[in-house]
Structure formats: C-alpha cells, structure tokens
Design a protein around this motif. Structure first.
Motif, PDB file in Angstrom:
ATOM      1  N   LEU A 211      38.897  40.679  31.147  1.00 24.44           N
ATOM      2  CA  LEU A 211      37.612  39.949  31.537  1.00 24.44           C
ATOM      3  C   LEU A 211      36.354  40.944  31.156  1.00 24.44           C
ATOM      4  CD1 LEU A 211      38.271  37.950  34.681  1.00 24.44           C
ATOM      5  CD2 LEU A 211      38.386  37.104  32.430  1.00 24.44           C
ATOM      6  N   ALA A 212      36.429  42.094  31.458  1.00 24.60           N
ATOM      7  CA  ALA A 212      35.203  43.144  31.351  1.00 24.60           C
ATOM      8  C   ALA A 212      35.914  44.307  31.577  1.00 24.60           C
ATOM      9  CB  ALA A 212      34.065  42.599  32.378  1.00 24.60           C
ATOM     10  N   GLY A 213      34.985  45.315  30.861  1.00 29.19           N
ATOM     11  CA  GLY A 213      35.362  46.734  31.173  1.00 29.19           C
ATOM     12  C   GLY A 213      35.140  47.525  29.924  1.00 29.19           C
ATOM     13  N   PRO A 214      35.417  48.758  30.093  1.00 30.05           N
ATOM     14  CA  PRO A 214      35.577  49.569  31.242  1.00 30.05           C
ATOM     15  C   PRO A 214      34.300  50.061  31.922  1.00 30.05           C
ATOM     16  CG  PRO A 214      35.786  50.838  29.524  1.00 30.05           C
ATOM     17  CD  PRO A 214      35.555  49.814  28.833  1.00 30.05           C
ATOM     18  N   ASP A 215      34.395  50.034  33.520  1.00 27.22           N
ATOM     19  CA  ASP A 215      33.395  50.565  34.010  1.00 27.22           C
ATOM     20  C   ASP A 215      33.250  52.296  33.974  1.00 27.22           C
ATOM     21  OD1 ASP A 215      35.307  51.259  35.851  1.00 27.22           O
ATOM     22  OD2 ASP A 215      34.639  49.768  37.325  1.00 27.22           O
TER      23      ASP A 215
ATOM     24  N   GLU B  36      46.744  52.395  31.035  1.00 27.60           N
ATOM     25  CA  GLU B  36      47.709  53.506  30.892  1.00 27.60           C
ATOM     26  C   GLU B  36      47.337  54.439  29.596  1.00 27.60           C
ATOM     27  OE1 GLU B  36      50.535  54.809  32.957  1.00 27.60           O
ATOM     28  OE2 GLU B  36      49.256  53.257  34.255  1.00 27.60           O
ATOM     29  N   SER B  37      47.054  53.666  28.580  1.00 27.53           N
ATOM     30  CA  SER B  37      46.699  54.574  27.388  1.00 27.53           C
ATOM     31  C   SER B  37      46.191  53.295  26.482  1.00 27.53           C
ATOM     32  CB  SER B  37      48.107  54.874  26.557  1.00 27.53           C
ATOM     33  OG  SER B  37      48.711  53.676  26.090  1.00 27.53           O
ATOM     34  N   GLY B  38      45.227  53.952  25.359  1.00 26.44           N
ATOM     35  CA  GLY B  38      44.317  53.192  24.538  1.00 26.44           C
ATOM     36  C   GLY B  38      43.080  52.616  25.382  1.00 26.44           C
ATOM     37  N   SER B  39      42.548  51.524  24.628  1.00 23.14           N
ATOM     38  CA  SER B  39      41.543  50.787  25.269  1.00 23.14           C
ATOM     39  C   SER B  39      41.679  49.352  24.902  1.00 23.14           C
ATOM     40  CB  SER B  39      40.055  51.486  24.403  1.00 23.14           C
ATOM     41  OG  SER B  39      40.231  50.895  22.982  1.00 23.14           O
ATOM     42  N   ALA B  40      40.919  48.593  25.723  1.00 20.71           N
ATOM     43  CA  ALA B  40      40.689  47.254  25.439  1.00 20.71           C
ATOM     44  C   ALA B  40      39.256  46.584  25.347  1.00 20.71           C
ATOM     45  CB  ALA B  40      41.580  46.524  26.812  1.00 20.71           C
ATOM     46  N   CYS B  41      39.018  45.511  25.096  1.00 21.41           N
ATOM     47  CA  CYS B  41      38.032  44.633  25.279  1.00 21.41           C
ATOM     48  C   CYS B  41      37.972  43.532  25.808  1.00 21.41           C
ATOM     49  CB  CYS B  41      37.518  44.555  23.630  1.00 21.41           C
ATOM     50  SG  CYS B  41      37.158  45.745  22.779  1.00 21.41           S
ATOM     51  N   PRO B  42      37.027  42.805  26.252  1.00 26.46           N
ATOM     52  CA  PRO B  42      37.124  41.433  26.728  1.00 26.46           C
ATOM     53  C   PRO B  42      37.642  40.536  25.899  1.00 26.46           C
ATOM     54  CG  PRO B  42      35.019  42.489  27.370  1.00 26.46           C
ATOM     55  CD  PRO B  42      35.708  43.266  26.342  1.00 26.46           C
ATOM     56  N   GLY B  43      38.628  39.838  26.520  1.00 27.83           N
ATOM     57  CA  GLY B  43      39.439  38.920  25.509  1.00 27.83           C
ATOM     58  C   GLY B  43      40.867  39.392  25.333  1.00 27.83           C
ATOM     59  N   ASP B  44      41.113  40.602  25.439  1.00 26.27           N
ATOM     60  CA  ASP B  44      42.314  41.250  25.001  1.00 26.27           C
ATOM     61  C   ASP B  44      43.332  40.756  25.870  1.00 26.27           C
ATOM     62  OD1 ASP B  44      41.372  42.508  22.684  1.00 26.27           O
ATOM     63  OD2 ASP B  44      41.397  44.658  23.403  1.00 26.27           O
ATOM     64  N   ARG B  45      44.689  40.906  25.504  1.00 26.38           N
ATOM     65  CA  ARG B  45      45.566  40.518  26.617  1.00 26.38           C
ATOM     66  C   ARG B  45      46.271  41.997  26.614  1.00 26.38           C
ATOM     67  NH1 ARG B  45      49.898  36.262  24.570  1.00 26.38           N
ATOM     68  NH2 ARG B  45      47.880  35.225  24.191  1.00 26.38           N
ATOM     69  N   ALA B  46      46.729  42.070  27.928  1.00 24.10           N
ATOM     70  CA  ALA B  46      47.419  43.138  28.342  1.00 24.10           C
ATOM     71  C   ALA B  46      48.569  42.864  29.292  1.00 24.10           C
ATOM     72  CB  ALA B  46      46.584  44.053  29.184  1.00 24.10           C
TER      73      ALA B  46
ATOM     74  N   PRO C   2      38.145  38.815  20.036  1.00 26.20           N
ATOM     75  CA  PRO C   2      37.571  39.925  21.099  1.00 26.20           C
ATOM     76  C   PRO C   2      35.968  39.844  20.720  1.00 26.20           C
ATOM     77  CG  PRO C   2      38.544  40.569  19.084  1.00 26.20           C
ATOM     78  CD  PRO C   2      38.859  39.241  19.112  1.00 26.20           C
ATOM     79  N   LEU C   3      35.471  40.483  21.901  1.00 32.98           N
ATOM     80  CA  LEU C   3      34.105  40.725  22.327  1.00 32.98           C
ATOM     81  C   LEU C   3      33.390  41.979  21.870  1.00 32.98           C
ATOM     82  CD1 LEU C   3      33.554  39.095  25.594  1.00 32.98           C
ATOM     83  CD2 LEU C   3      33.167  37.780  23.216  1.00 32.98           C
ATOM     84  N   CYS C   4      34.523  42.981  21.704  1.00 34.41           N
ATOM     85  CA  CYS C   4      34.034  44.455  21.139  1.00 34.41           C
ATOM     86  C   CYS C   4      33.640  44.328  19.659  1.00 34.41           C
ATOM     87  CB  CYS C   4      35.175  45.359  21.256  1.00 34.41           C
ATOM     88  SG  CYS C   4      35.642  45.473  22.992  1.00 34.41           S
ATOM     89  N   PRO C   5      32.377  45.182  19.248  1.00 35.38           N
ATOM     90  CA  PRO C   5      32.434  45.208  17.832  1.00 35.38           C
ATOM     91  C   PRO C   5      33.413  45.806  17.219  1.00 35.38           C
ATOM     92  CG  PRO C   5      31.171  46.636  19.257  1.00 35.38           C
ATOM     93  CD  PRO C   5      31.883  45.978  20.021  1.00 35.38           C
ATOM     94  N   PRO C   6      33.773  45.572  15.672  1.00 38.30           N
ATOM     95  CA  PRO C   6      34.757  46.256  15.284  1.00 38.30           C
ATOM     96  C   PRO C   6      34.362  47.615  14.848  1.00 38.30           C
ATOM     97  CG  PRO C   6      33.722  44.569  13.755  1.00 38.30           C
ATOM     98  CD  PRO C   6      32.783  44.271  15.177  1.00 38.30           C
ATOM     99  N   HIS C   7      35.523  48.507  14.869  1.00 35.89           N
ATOM    100  CA  HIS C   7      35.282  49.887  14.474  1.00 35.89           C
ATOM    101  C   HIS C   7      34.967  50.404  13.282  1.00 35.89           C
ATOM    102  CE1 HIS C   7      36.551  50.069  18.562  1.00 35.89           C
ATOM    103  NE2 HIS C   7      38.021  50.339  18.421  1.00 35.89           N
TER     104      HIS C   7
ATOM    105  N   TYR D  11      39.070  47.757  34.492  1.00 35.12           N
ATOM    106  CA  TYR D  11      38.514  46.721  33.827  1.00 35.12           C
ATOM    107  C   TYR D  11      38.925  45.854  34.842  1.00 35.12           C
ATOM    108  CZ  TYR D  11      39.259  49.049  29.470  1.00 35.12           C
ATOM    109  OH  TYR D  11      39.159  50.229  28.228  1.00 35.12           O
ATOM    110  N   ARG D  12      38.221  44.607  34.663  1.00 34.75           N
ATOM    111  CA  ARG D  12      38.469  43.341  35.533  1.00 34.75           C
ATOM    112  C   ARG D  12      39.238  42.483  34.721  1.00 34.75           C
ATOM    113  NH1 ARG D  12      34.352  39.589  36.583  1.00 34.75           N
ATOM    114  NH2 ARG D  12      33.076  40.579  35.004  1.00 34.75           N
ATOM    115  N   VAL D  13      40.245  41.992  35.269  1.00 31.15           N
ATOM    116  CA  VAL D  13      41.231  41.124  34.669  1.00 31.15           C
ATOM    117  C   VAL D  13      41.577  39.846  35.128  1.00 31.15           C
ATOM    118  CG1 VAL D  13      42.389  42.996  33.334  1.00 31.15           C
ATOM    119  CG2 VAL D  13      43.236  42.182  35.654  1.00 31.15           C
ATOM    120  N   GLN D  14      41.893  38.816  34.660  1.00 33.25           N
ATOM    121  CA  GLN D  14      42.491  37.651  35.388  1.00 33.25           C
ATOM    122  C   GLN D  14      44.006  37.575  35.385  1.00 33.25           C
ATOM    123  OE1 GLN D  14      40.048  35.134  35.808  1.00 33.25           O
ATOM    124  NE2 GLN D  14      41.735  33.688  36.835  1.00 33.25           N
TER     125      GLN D  14
END
Length: 147
Positions: free
Chosen positions: A87-91, A110-120, A142-147, A96-99
């Motif tokens: 849902l949100a993060g990282p703080d 544990e590794s990598g990064s995530a954006c809101p909307g990703d599945r984990a 995803p709500l993160c801008p592309p790299h 992260y906040r997850v549903q």
C-alpha cells in the motif's frame, strides 16, 4: 449395564469433537473396551474394567499427544507463502504498509524494493512485522516512477 458404557462412549466421543483434546477420546475408548468386555466379565466387575481401561488409555493418549506435538513443531507458519498488496512505503525505517487478510500490516523487504501496487509474498515474520519478497506481476499499475 452395557448400555451405560455405550452412552459414556457416545457422550465422551461427541464432547471430544468440541474440545479437541485426546483425554475425552481416551475415556470414550475405555468405555468401548468396557463395552466389549461386558460380554465376558460379570457386570459387577465392569466398573473396575472401566477404571483400569481409563488408567491405561489416558496416559497412553498423553504420550501420543506429546509425540504428535513434538513432530508438529516442524510445521511452517500458515501465513508463509501468502500474497500481500503493498500500500505504501518505504518509511524512514524502511518499512512498508501492506494489505493482508483485510487489514494493514507493517512489513520489511528481505531484498530489493517495492512500490505501492506491487505484489509481495510473505517469507517470514518477526513479531508483528511481516518479512516479504517482491513477486511479479503487480496487482495494479505501480505508482513508482519508471527508473
């Protein structure tokens, strides 16, 4: 007299279904043993047969229950492998906040990064903090801008 032990076996067996302990199952088994013994043992001694059967089956079920509990410690947590939505993060603490299961949880990757909307996927837990691994594809755009 045998009908009493049939009734005891039935009541203890039904009560066992509601409690989940092995003790009432042992009493039900002892009552069935006594019911079987009623064919060859005089009715005046059936109470002693029931007592002896209880004295044997209750400790036997205690041993069985402890053996099963020892083997069950290797069973993994039922949450492991379940999918969550980020849902949100990282703080500031990299959380992260997850549903998950209809509520929001705090989680760490544990590794990598995530954006809101990703599945984990849940790969572990530390107290109330879920440990995650990012999986593909995302649940939504995803709500993160592309790299």
């Amino acid at each position: 007299m045998a009908a009493i032990y049939l009734l005891i076996a039935f009541v203890a067996g039904v009560a066992e279904l509601f409690t989940g302990t092995f003790y009432l199952a042992a009493v039900a088994l002892a009552a069935l043993i006594t019911l079987g013994a009623s064919a060859i043992v005089p009715s005046a001694l059936l109470h002693w047969v029931f007592l002896l059967a209880c004295l044997f089956t209750i400790p036997a079920t205690m041993v069985l229950r402890h053996r099963l509990a020892r083997k069950a410690t290797g069973i993994d947590d039922m949450d492991l492998g379940q999918t969550v939505a980020v849902l949100a993060g990282p703080d500031a603490q990299q959380r992260y906040r997850v549903q998950y299961r209809g509520s929001e949880w705090m989680a760490e990757l544990e590794s990598g990064s995530a954006c809101p909307g990703d599945r984990a996927v849940i790969v572990g837990k530390e107290g109330n903090i879920l440990k995650l691994a990012v999986s593909d594809p995302p649940l939504q755009e995803p709500l993160c801008p592309p790299h």
